[in-house]
Scaffold this motif. Structure first.
Motif, PDB file in Angstrom:
ATOM      1  N   ASN A 141     -26.431 -23.840 -14.583  1.00 50.42           N
ATOM      2  CA  ASN A 141     -26.155 -22.718 -15.472  1.00 50.42           C
ATOM      3  C   ASN A 141     -25.999 -23.173 -16.921  1.00 50.42           C
ATOM      4  O   ASN A 141     -26.412 -22.466 -17.847  1.00 50.42           O
ATOM      5  N   MET A 142     -25.404 -24.347 -17.131  1.00 52.00           N
ATOM      6  CA  MET A 142     -25.239 -24.860 -18.496  1.00 52.00           C
ATOM      7  C   MET A 142     -26.577 -25.240 -19.119  1.00 52.00           C
ATOM      8  O   MET A 142     -26.758 -25.125 -20.340  1.00 52.00           O
ATOM      9  N   MET A 191     -28.002 -22.099 -20.467  1.00 55.39           N
ATOM     10  CA  MET A 191     -27.107 -21.392 -21.373  1.00 55.39           C
ATOM     11  C   MET A 191     -27.725 -21.085 -22.744  1.00 55.39           C
ATOM     12  O   MET A 191     -27.579 -19.957 -23.240  1.00 55.39           O
ATOM     13  N   LYS A 201     -29.816 -18.004 -22.398  1.00 55.33           N
ATOM     14  CA  LYS A 201     -28.996 -16.821 -22.143  1.00 55.33           C
ATOM     15  C   LYS A 201     -28.318 -16.342 -23.435  1.00 55.33           C
ATOM     16  O   LYS A 201     -28.251 -15.132 -23.689  1.00 55.33           O
ATOM     17  N   ILE A 202     -27.837 -17.276 -24.236  1.00 57.78           N
ATOM     18  CA  ILE A 202     -27.178 -16.916 -25.507  1.00 57.78           C
ATOM     19  C   ILE A 202     -28.183 -16.256 -26.441  1.00 57.78           C
ATOM     20  O   ILE A 202     -27.883 -15.247 -27.093  1.00 57.78           O
TER      21      ILE A 202
END
Length: 123
Positions: free
Chosen positions: A95-96, A99, A102-103
């Motif tokens: 997930n990181m 990220m 996603k941001i």
């Protein structure tokens, strides 16, 4: 300090005689189990008396000792949180990595919402 083991006269008399196999094992007769003539405790006493008097327990009709069973080694179960820790860390790492994307998408949708909320008229 070990003490000298003394056995009763009845145990010592049983060492001298031969016994049938049915004296040491339960028997199924007419739909019912009959207990053996010698209980497991008395069988253990007989075996000990035989070894102390130099008599082979199998020679008087006792069944030979079963070999010891090997214990199955299983890892300890542990707590659920400890068991799932590695999988959870892998999901967090994945997930990181996603990220920044996603941001960026979140900022684009935020900007679109802001433009949509902006009135058309300048005043």
């Amino acid at each position: 300090m070990a003490t000298v083991r003394t056995f009763s006269a009845s145990i010592l008399s049983h060492i001298k005689a031969e016994h049938a196999e049915t004296c040491f094992k339960p028997i199924f007769v007419n739909g019912h189990w009959r207990s053996p003539r010698f209980s497991l405790r008395r069988q253990a006493e007989l075996r000990k008396a035989c070894t102390l008097n130099g008599v082979d327990p199998v020679s008087i009709g006792m069944p030979p000792l079963a070999p010891p069973k090997i214990m199955q080694k299983k890892p300890p179960k542990g707590h659920k949180q400890q068991r799932q820790y590695a999988d959870k860390q892998a999901v967090i790492k994945k997930n990181m990595e996603d990220m920044p994307e996603k941001i960026r998408k979140w900022k684009e949708t935020l900007a679109k919402e802001k433009l949509k909320a902006k009135p058309v008229l300048p005043f």
